[in-house]
Design a protein around this motif. Structure first.
Motif, PDB file in Angstrom:
ATOM      1  N   GLN A  27      20.882  19.487  78.079  1.00 22.56           N
ATOM      2  CA  GLN A  27      20.071  18.284  77.984  1.00 22.56           C
ATOM      3  C   GLN A  27      20.535  17.249  79.004  1.00 22.56           C
ATOM      4  OE1 GLN A  27      20.275  16.287  74.199  1.00 22.56           O
ATOM      5  NE2 GLN A  27      18.693  14.794  74.728  1.00 22.56           N
ATOM      6  N   ALA A  28      21.846  17.149  79.211  1.00 25.14           N
ATOM      7  CA  ALA A  28      22.360  16.195  80.191  1.00 25.14           C
ATOM      8  C   ALA A  28      21.874  16.541  81.597  1.00 25.14           C
ATOM      9  CB  ALA A  28      23.885  16.174  80.148  1.00 25.14           C
ATOM     10  N   ASP A  29      21.846  17.813  81.939  1.00 27.52           N
ATOM     11  CA  ASP A  29      21.308  18.226  83.236  1.00 27.52           C
ATOM     12  C   ASP A  29      19.826  17.883  83.330  1.00 27.52           C
ATOM     13  OD1 ASP A  29      23.613  19.434  84.535  1.00 27.52           O
ATOM     14  OD2 ASP A  29      23.450  21.031  83.047  1.00 27.52           O
ATOM     15  N   ARG A  30      19.078  18.212  82.294  1.00 31.57           N
ATOM     16  CA  ARG A  30      17.644  17.909  82.288  1.00 31.57           C
ATOM     17  C   ARG A  30      17.396  16.425  82.482  1.00 31.57           C
ATOM     18  NH1 ARG A  30      14.600  17.165  76.794  1.00 31.57           N
ATOM     19  NH2 ARG A  30      15.767  15.231  77.168  1.00 31.57           N
ATOM     20  N   ASP A  31      18.140  15.594  81.774  1.00 30.65           N
ATOM     21  CA  ASP A  31      17.947  14.153  81.865  1.00 30.65           C
ATOM     22  C   ASP A  31      18.325  13.615  83.242  1.00 30.65           C
ATOM     23  OD1 ASP A  31      17.087  14.217  79.262  1.00 30.65           O
ATOM     24  OD2 ASP A  31      18.936  13.389  78.403  1.00 30.65           O
ATOM     25  N   ALA A  32      19.339  14.201  83.849  1.00 32.95           N
ATOM     26  CA  ALA A  32      19.733  13.780  85.202  1.00 32.95           C
ATOM     27  C   ALA A  32      18.640  14.132  86.204  1.00 32.95           C
ATOM     28  CB  ALA A  32      21.053  14.432  85.589  1.00 32.95           C
ATOM     29  N   LEU A  33      18.024  15.286  86.051  1.00 29.48           N
ATOM     30  CA  LEU A  33      16.931  15.676  86.936  1.00 29.48           C
ATOM     31  C   LEU A  33      15.737  14.739  86.768  1.00 29.48           C
ATOM     32  CD1 LEU A  33      17.071  19.540  86.382  1.00 29.48           C
ATOM     33  CD2 LEU A  33      17.823  18.317  88.435  1.00 29.48           C
ATOM     34  N   ARG A  34      15.429  14.394  85.549  1.00 28.40           N
ATOM     35  CA  ARG A  34      14.329  13.455  85.308  1.00 28.40           C
ATOM     36  C   ARG A  34      14.611  12.118  85.985  1.00 28.40           C
ATOM     37  NH1 ARG A  34      12.930  14.113  78.812  1.00 28.40           N
ATOM     38  NH2 ARG A  34      11.866  16.136  78.939  1.00 28.40           N
ATOM     39  N   LEU A  35      15.822  11.624  85.816  1.00 22.57           N
ATOM     40  CA  LEU A  35      16.185  10.331  86.396  1.00 22.57           C
ATOM     41  C   LEU A  35      16.115  10.380  87.918  1.00 22.57           C
ATOM     42  CD1 LEU A  35      17.193   7.463  85.749  1.00 22.57           C
ATOM     43  CD2 LEU A  35      19.529   8.349  85.892  1.00 22.57           C
ATOM     44  N   ALA A  36      16.511  11.508  88.501  1.00 23.26           N
ATOM     45  CA  ALA A  36      16.516  11.637  89.964  1.00 23.26           C
ATOM     46  C   ALA A  36      15.109  11.631  90.542  1.00 23.26           C
ATOM     47  CB  ALA A  36      17.258  12.904  90.374  1.00 23.26           C
ATOM     48  N   LEU A  37      14.100  11.927  89.737  1.00 25.06           N
ATOM     49  CA  LEU A  37      12.725  11.847  90.220  1.00 25.06           C
ATOM     50  C   LEU A  37      12.325  10.430  90.563  1.00 25.06           C
ATOM     51  CD1 LEU A  37      10.824  14.300  87.841  1.00 25.06           C
ATOM     52  CD2 LEU A  37      11.178  14.577  90.292  1.00 25.06           C
ATOM     53  N   LEU A  38      12.994   9.462  89.971  1.00 26.70           N
ATOM     54  CA  LEU A  38      12.651   8.068  90.218  1.00 26.70           C
ATOM     55  C   LEU A  38      13.153   7.588  91.575  1.00 26.70           C
ATOM     56  CD1 LEU A  38      13.444   6.625  86.668  1.00 26.70           C
ATOM     57  CD2 LEU A  38      11.224   7.336  87.599  1.00 26.70           C
ATOM     58  N   SER A  39      14.013   8.365  92.200  1.00 26.57           N
ATOM     59  CA  SER A  39      14.542   8.031  93.514  1.00 26.57           C
ATOM     60  C   SER A  39      14.013   9.036  94.531  1.00 26.57           C
ATOM     61  CB  SER A  39      16.069   8.056  93.487  1.00 26.57           C
ATOM     62  OG  SER A  39      16.546   9.383  93.371  1.00 26.57           O
ATOM     63  N   ASP A  40      14.574   9.003  95.730  1.00 25.82           N
ATOM     64  CA  ASP A  40      14.205   9.965  96.760  1.00 25.82           C
ATOM     65  C   ASP A  40      15.197  11.112  96.852  1.00 25.82           C
ATOM     66  OD1 ASP A  40      11.799   8.789  97.769  1.00 25.82           O
ATOM     67  OD2 ASP A  40      13.012   7.228  98.706  1.00 25.82           O
TER      68      ASP A  40
END
Length: 445
Positions: A288-301
């Motif tokens: 879940q931590a990996d999934r959430d980090a990937l989601r957050l990274a979508l907000l950046s470039d």
């Protein structure tokens, strides 16, 4: 070719959301305006209450054609794709035969010209013995060159350091890398086999194909790309740790880019007890931590594009014990409705999702006149209808040849009501238009 007038839509394009009409003629967008009158279009669609998006351009699919008709074909999977809001796809080379020769590439283009309702392009494969062919490729003939730097795929696993160095030095176009460190995976497999014997559970998959195996391989790929100046695109990131390897800056200002796939954004390791082999894929769905980090990274470039990595297998194949069950899952039919759950949950703005599924993909692969809602561009369009009560996935037949979906039992808060491919209606009123013919994608390099 019919002219199409879409009225009263809410357009989402280049960071803006605005109300307008849009007129399509001879396959292209000819006018976008607040109100379009005096046009005698062949087809008029009232899109009141719906979003109008550029169609998703999927940079990574496995349509299994040629070689595995029981799993899928360009005919079946392109139809599933347009139902899911995908108007263009780029197919991977690990078919049977693999796309390692110009003859195999020409055969796949011929098949798509006959059978695809979506626009199409094809990646070329790398083996340990076709580097001369790769080096001589015309960059405009292929979407990209795909290298498996791990995860054995027939004769397409490339792990000889000398071959990799030559590939990174001489590849004439965008190089796409599947990054997993095979020796680490084999060691983990032996550890779990000693512990469980023949009964290794599917929940062990992210521990066998673990974060370290991904990081070791993606680090190597990036080191090689920096050393040789390679234009590198790393596929399907799955871990928080790997994100630090990529720059957070606009795509136009970097030569190493990254993709994330929708299943790594929507599932995590808590789903293995329920879905088991149905979500077994390489690289593995992780924490879940990996999934959430990937989601957050979508907000950046830091993450540039979202793909599907659609990779169907039959239901019977997926029912085998974990060690024998193949990796991969069918995803294209529910691509945009599933991703729009992230929008509905407030995790990603809709214009950002459109940028990662359309704009940036067209930019990355140098695809002219697609990926945006612009006058003069090809009309690759998707109308998205809100479903306030939720729309059950199980109410719609599965169009993929394999006949199943990992989203069974789910409800989505948006649905694809209409898909236009190169100005042709491909999907409307829950039905495929078999007269639609996708066009070959052009790559202007």
């Amino acid at each position: 070719m019919a002219s199409v007038l879409i009225r009263n839509a809410r357009l989402v394009n280049e960071g803006r959301v605005f109300d307008a009409d849009l007129l399509v003629d001879h396959g292209r967008i000819v006018k976008i305006a607040g109100s379009i009158d005096g046009e005698n279009a062949t087809v008029e669609i009232d899109a009141s209450g719906q979003w109008l998006l550029p169609g998703m351009i999927d940079d990574q699919v496995h349509f299994r054609d040629p070689g595995a008709p029981e799993k899928g074909s360009i005919y079946s999977e392109s139809r599933a794709a347009v139902a899911g809001g995908i108007t263009s796809f780029m197919d991977m080379p690990n078919t049977h035969p693999a796309t390692l020769t110009l003859a195999a590439l020409a055969d796949k283009k011929r098949r798509a010209a006959m059978h695809s309702v979506a626009n199409y392009g094809f990646h070329f494969g790398v083996s340990n013995d076709n580097l001369d062919t790769v080096a001589a490729l015309n960059p405009s003939d292929v979407a990209g060159v795909k290298v498996f730097m791990g995860a054995s795929t027939g004769n397409m696993l490339v792990d000889d350091p000398r071959v990799l160095e030559r590939l990174f030095a001489e590849v004439p176009t965008l190089l796409l890398a599947h990054c997993e460190h095979s020796p680490s995976i084999r060691l983990n497999e032996s550890t779990f086999a000693e512990r469980y014997g023949d009964n290794v559970p599917a929940s062990a998959h992210p521990l066998i194909r673990d974060a370290q195996a991904c990081f070791r391989s993606s680090s190597l790929a990036i080191d090689l790309a920096k050393r040789f100046g390679t234009r590198l695109h790393v596929l399907h990131l799955t871990t928080a740790r790997e994100l630090a390897l990529f720059d957070d800056r606009p795509l136009a200002h970097k030569h190493i880019s990254a993709e994330v796939c929708l299943h790594h954004l929507l599932f995590d390791d808590r789903d293995y007890p329920r879905l088991g082999n149905l979500i077994k894929c390489n690289p593995a769905i992780k924490t879940q931590a990996d999934r959430d980090a990937l989601r957050l990274a979508l907000l950046s470039d830091r993450l540039d594009v979202i793909g599907s990595d659609h990779a169907p297998h039959t239901w019977a194949q997926k029912q085998q014990p974990y060690p024998q069950a193949p990796a991969g899952l069918p995803l294209v039919q529910h691509a945009l409705p599933a991703l729009l759950e992230l929008v509905a949950e407030g995790l990603i703005p809709l214009p950002t999702l459109v940028a990662k599924t359309s704009h940036r993909v067209a930019d990355l692969f140098a695809i002219p006149d697609r990926g945006y809602l612009r006058e003069g561009y090809w009309a690759d369009l998707v109308l998205i209808r809100p479903e306030p009560a939720g729309k059950a996935v199980d109410t719609q037949p599965v169009l993929a040849q394999c006949g199943w979906t990992p989203f069974a039992g789910r409800q989505f808060r948006h649905s694809v009501s209409t898909t236009l491919v190169s100005g042709q209606i491909a999907w409307h009123a829950e039905s495929i238009n078999d007269d639609c013919q996708g066009l070959p994608l052009r790559f202007m390099r």
